[in-house]
Write a protein that holds these residues in place. Structure first.
Motif, PDB file in Angstrom:
ATOM      1  N   SER A  87       1.565   8.748   6.647  1.00 18.72           N
ATOM      2  CA  SER A  87       1.499  10.049   5.956  1.00 18.72           C
ATOM      3  C   SER A  87       1.299  11.240   6.872  1.00 18.72           C
ATOM      4  O   SER A  87       0.832  12.300   6.439  1.00 18.72           O
ATOM      5  CB  SER A  87       0.414  10.037   4.867  1.00 18.72           C
ATOM      6  OG  SER A  87       0.598   8.955   3.992  1.00 18.72           O
ATOM      7  N   HIS A 117      -2.439  12.989   9.748  1.00 21.12           N
ATOM      8  CA  HIS A 117      -3.326  12.640   8.643  1.00 21.12           C
ATOM      9  C   HIS A 117      -4.364  11.618   9.086  1.00 21.12           C
ATOM     10  O   HIS A 117      -4.028  10.607   9.710  1.00 21.12           O
ATOM     11  CB  HIS A 117      -2.525  12.074   7.469  1.00 21.12           C
ATOM     12  CG  HIS A 117      -3.375  11.725   6.293  1.00 21.12           C
ATOM     13  ND1 HIS A 117      -4.024  12.685   5.550  1.00 21.12           N
ATOM     14  CD2 HIS A 117      -3.714  10.523   5.754  1.00 21.12           C
ATOM     15  CE1 HIS A 117      -4.716  12.098   4.590  1.00 21.12           C
ATOM     16  NE2 HIS A 117      -4.546  10.792   4.691  1.00 21.12           N
ATOM     17  N   ALA A 162      -6.680   8.993   7.667  1.00 16.73           N
ATOM     18  CA  ALA A 162      -6.970   8.225   6.459  1.00 16.73           C
ATOM     19  C   ALA A 162      -8.466   7.959   6.326  1.00 16.73           C
ATOM     20  O   ALA A 162      -9.150   7.652   7.307  1.00 16.73           O
ATOM     21  CB  ALA A 162      -6.203   6.911   6.484  1.00 16.73           C
ATOM     22  N   LEU A 200      -5.615  -0.099   3.812  1.00 18.09           N
ATOM     23  CA  LEU A 200      -4.483   0.454   3.085  1.00 18.09           C
ATOM     24  C   LEU A 200      -3.912  -0.613   2.168  1.00 18.09           C
ATOM     25  O   LEU A 200      -3.597  -1.717   2.607  1.00 18.09           O
ATOM     26  CB  LEU A 200      -3.407   0.938   4.053  1.00 18.09           C
ATOM     27  CG  LEU A 200      -3.833   2.022   5.038  1.00 18.09           C
ATOM     28  CD1 LEU A 200      -2.670   2.395   5.948  1.00 18.09           C
ATOM     29  CD2 LEU A 200      -4.365   3.244   4.311  1.00 18.09           C
ATOM     30  N   THR A 243      -0.670  10.637   0.147  1.00 20.01           N
ATOM     31  CA  THR A 243      -0.975   9.846   1.330  1.00 20.01           C
ATOM     32  C   THR A 243      -1.247   8.372   1.021  1.00 20.01           C
ATOM     33  O   THR A 243      -1.559   7.998  -0.114  1.00 20.01           O
ATOM     34  CB  THR A 243      -2.190  10.429   2.073  1.00 20.01           C
ATOM     35  OG1 THR A 243      -3.369  10.199   1.289  1.00 20.01           O
ATOM     36  CG2 THR A 243      -2.013  11.916   2.315  1.00 20.01           C
ATOM     37  N   ASP A 262      -3.742   6.718   1.699  1.00 20.18           N
ATOM     38  CA  ASP A 262      -5.112   6.486   1.230  1.00 20.18           C
ATOM     39  C   ASP A 262      -5.404   7.268  -0.043  1.00 20.18           C
ATOM     40  O   ASP A 262      -6.553   7.605  -0.334  1.00 20.18           O
ATOM     41  CB  ASP A 262      -6.135   6.818   2.323  1.00 20.18           C
ATOM     42  CG  ASP A 262      -6.051   8.251   2.812  1.00 20.18           C
ATOM     43  OD1 ASP A 262      -4.947   8.843   2.740  1.00 20.18           O
ATOM     44  OD2 ASP A 262      -7.060   8.799   3.286  1.00 20.18           O
ATOM     45  N   GLY A 285      -3.219   3.458  -3.255  1.00 17.89           N
ATOM     46  CA  GLY A 285      -2.606   4.386  -2.315  1.00 17.89           C
ATOM     47  C   GLY A 285      -1.539   5.190  -3.019  1.00 17.89           C
ATOM     48  O   GLY A 285      -1.427   5.181  -4.250  1.00 17.89           O
TER      49      GLY A 285
END
Length: 600
Positions: A98, A116, A118, A123, A143, A145, A196
């Motif tokens: 992401s 990004h 997370a 994930l 994203t 996460d 996610g």
């Protein structure tokens, strides 16, 4: 007809030859995206998600001169699924995990980059991200996460960041039970627990809508050899997880406006024994009804991930999207009933998120036949009447076409992949079923040429073995009954097909590829269909015949949808080449822009 199309495309090239500078990406411009040949402003190019471009400088006669013009390396060798967007000479894309990047669409030079970070420890659904959205001076990304982030379009600076759910990284209760199965199968656990988001957001009327993934709750087991595709999916009955949802947020502030849950309180439905299109289902309805009182709250854990951005009909104020499989995957004892509205195509009121209609492709789904590929909007003629339609390329191997206003099935296409033993219940010996858990058409977007009334799909033939197994009691652990879905190790391949949507879904042509196809297609007014292959080739086919006209090896699996745009009157074709871990295709991190060799 083809001469007229090319002549019209030449006129378009003249219109886009002089750059007009950056213009605001506002509601008016997004509604007119289909008539903007130079840019690719929305994930599906237009609100109808047709992925058809009127550009034709690259055509059946010139495509042999198509060469790389630039290569951008993201720096991440991981599953890469993005559809880049282009607005006024700038490309915006999501990298694996992401991250978001803006580059010069003519040269591939980076302008800015958002990294990004997370917040989830694990994930649920891997690093793949399918794209960003533009609107109101912002770039939006959902994203891995389960967050929604708004970035400044000019600089990439974060403007706001909101959580889609509060416990995105928390392990699900399935973890301990399924670990037993992983040990029994002698494989490594790679997912799926938690929540996610992998789909691109959709922007309209001051709102950003996006759905969550990872709530189908079947554990993925890795293959026993590196670089090989998914080893198995395992499911155990129980109360795990939560419903999926699609939610709308205020584009200016990130405040939640509305939310639509994938499952409903009365999700048992009518306990149907056949699908809406007449296929018999292997259900013991009497046993399901008898167990229903013990599972009244099953809908609260019901699954139904959202794997794609919706299509949007501004005139009718409707959103169209597919819903994923119920939870737990494959194991159905703890979820009696039809499990509404999982494995369905649905229409929502775009202002409120209220359900307008739903069409369940597979009630009480045991096979992972979720509605994963994004629907497209177009018009068809039925009984002499023009009907606003929505079409969806299913995992089942049929392209379904519905009345956009009512959800009535107008027709389904001829099968575009082999079908055998469909809707068979798992057995101790293992029932080999095609299409398997991958489809059909997986998440790969289809393309629709609205003028010709032809749809193009990239599919896979990959049978799977569906088994029911029992893990004997061990010490204080009781006997455990579970289900496995194991893709067959041989006999798989891909198919690109052209579907005549003007004549009831007949197949016009089919082109076989050596490997299953995951990534999607792009059709253009130049008479071309582009698609990528796991072996690394980007391929251009003749839209009329399916004959291959050009190919280029990108060095990693091309498992993302191609797109096209123009800068200074010159057409480019771009695609992400980064492969896919789950399908066993070589991973990388490049985005490649192609243009004609004799162009500047």
């Amino acid at each position: 007809m083809w001469f007229i199309r090319l002549l019209g495309a030449a006129t378009l090239a003249i219109l886009i030859a002089a750059p007009a500078g950056a213009q605001p990406v506002d509601d008016a411009r997004m509604r007119a995206a289909d008539s903007d040949p130079a840019n690719w402003l929305l994930h599906g190019r237009d609100y109808g998600a047709r992925r058809f471009s009127p550009l034709a400088e690259v055509n059946a006669g010139t495509v042999k001169r198509l060469v790389p013009k630039w290569i951008y390396q993201t720096g991440y060798a991981a599953t890469f699924q993005t559809t880049p967007l282009v607005a006024d000479g700038v490309m915006y894309l999501s990298a694996p995990f992401s991250h978001v990047i803006a580059i010069d669409a003519a040269t591939g030079r980076e302008r800015w980059r958002y990294e990004h970070k997370a917040r989830a420890k694990k994930l649920c659904c891997g690093p793949g991200n399918r794209g960003v959205a533009l609107g109101y001076g912002k770039v939006f990304v959902a994203t891995v996460d389960a967050r929604l982030v708004a970035l400044d379009q000019a600089s990439g600076k974060p403007l706001w960041d909101v959580a889609l759910v509060e416990d995105a990284g928390a392990p699900a209760p399935t973890e301990d039970a399924l670990a037993l199965n992983a040990a029994d199968a002698a494989k490594t656990v790679s997912g799926s627990t938690g929540v996610g988001a992998s789909a691109a957001p959709l922007v309209y009327d001051g709102k950003v809508v996006v759905g969550i993934t990872g709530v189908g709750y079947g554990l993925h087991l890795d293959s026993d050899r590196p670089g090989a595709p998914l080893g198995a999916v395992v499911g155990v009955a129980g109360r795990y997880g939560r419903p999926g949802f699609l939610a709308a947020f205020d584009a200016a502030t990130g405040a939640r406006v509305w939310s639509f849950d994938s499952t409903v309180k009365d999700w048992e439905g009518a306990f149907v024994e056949t699908t809406a299109y007449g296929a018999r289902l292997p259900r013991d309805v009497a046993a399901e009804k008898a167990s229903a009182p013990d599972h009244r709250d099953a809908w609260r854990y019901g699954g139904g991930s959202i794997w794609h951005a919706p299509a949007y009909d501004p005139e009718r104020g409707l959103l169209f999207l597919g819903i994923g499989n119920p939870s737990p995957q494959a194991a159905s004892e703890s979820r009696p009933g039809d499990n509404l509205h999982t494995s369905s195509l649905v229409a929502l009121d775009a202002k409120t998120g209220r359900l307008v209609w739903a069409y369940q492709q597979v009630p009480h789904d045991l096979w992972g036949y979720d509605v994963a590929s994004p629907p497209s909007l177009f018009t068809v003629e039925v009984d002499g009447r023009r009907v606003a339609a929505v079409g969806q390329a299913s995992k089942l191997g049929w392209y379904f076409v519905h009345d956009r206003e009512t959800g009535r099935l107008l027709f389904k296409s001829e099968p575009y992949i082999p079908q055998s033993n469909m809707f068979q219940a798992p057995t101790p010996e293992g029932a080999v079923i095609a299409p398997g858990v991958g489809g059909g058409v997986n998440w790969s977007p289809a393309s629709v040429d609205p003028a010709r009334g032809v749809g193009y799909v990239a599919a896979m033939h990959w049978p799977a073995r569906y088994s029911v197994r029992t893990l004997p009691a061990q010490g204080d652990k009781p006997e455990l009954r579970y289900f496995t879905i194991e893709p067959e190790k041989e006999g798989m391949y891909g198919l690109v097909s052209a579907i005549d949507l003007a004549r009831g879904g007949k197949l016009l042509w089919t082109r076989k590829t050596p490997e299953p196809l995951v990534g999607g297609v792009l059709a253009t007014a130049g008479g071309l269909v582009f698609t990528g292959e796991g072996g690394g080739d980007l391929v251009a086919l003749d839209a009329r015949t399916g004959d291959p006209l050009w190919r280029f090896n990108c060095g990693a699996g091309v498992n993302a949808p191609p797109m096209t745009y123009a800068v200074d009157g010159r057409q480019y074709v771009a695609v992400a080449a980064g492969g896919s871990q789950i399908w066993g295709f070589r991973q990388g991190g490049a985005v490649i822009g192609f243009g004609l060799a004799d162009a500047p």
